[in-house]
Design an enzyme around this catalytic site. Sequence first.
Site, PDB file in Angstrom:
ATOM      1  N   GLY A   1      -5.208  -1.095   0.431  1.00 15.25           N
ATOM      2  CA  GLY A   1      -4.905   0.265   0.058  1.00 15.25           C
ATOM      3  C   GLY A   1      -4.424   0.565  -1.333  1.00 15.25           C
ATOM      4  CB  SER A   2      -2.532   2.827  -2.813  1.00 17.32           C
ATOM      5  OG  SER A   2      -2.337   3.819  -3.782  1.00 17.32           O
ATOM      6  CB  SER A   3      -6.877   3.931  -6.250  1.00 14.28           C
ATOM      7  OG  SER A   3      -6.243   5.193  -6.209  1.00 14.28           O
TER       8      SER A   3
END
Length: 129
Positions: free
Chosen positions: A54-56
């Site tokens: 996850g998360s950019s």
Amino acid sequence: MVPGEAVGEVLRLDEPLSFWGGMDPSTGRVIDRRHPQVGESITGRVLAMPFGRGSSSGSSALCEAVRAGTGPAAILMGEPDEIVALGAIVADEVYGTSFPVVVLPADGFVGLVTGQQVEVAVDGTVQPA
């Protein structure tokens, strides 16, 4: 994914780690309370995890950890993760410091245990130090 050399102690994660919100860049500690390795430090260690999570924004957290001197010596992964690689690349561009990001073959995690000293060569091979 990102070439380089490193020597360090392995921290093998039981689950993937989101660097954005799961790791404190100012301390290098895993802060995700649900993560099996909560409280462990990634600072100067060879982080081994099956894949990213996850998360950019994870690349910016990794880059900030490098700036703070709390980043890993290397990251070994079972699957490519462009966000993790981007964190290493941007840290090199902005701060002149980077760390190798290596995708291991399917059997590459066999034998890697937390506490083991390993060497990551520029060609991506990993061997006991």
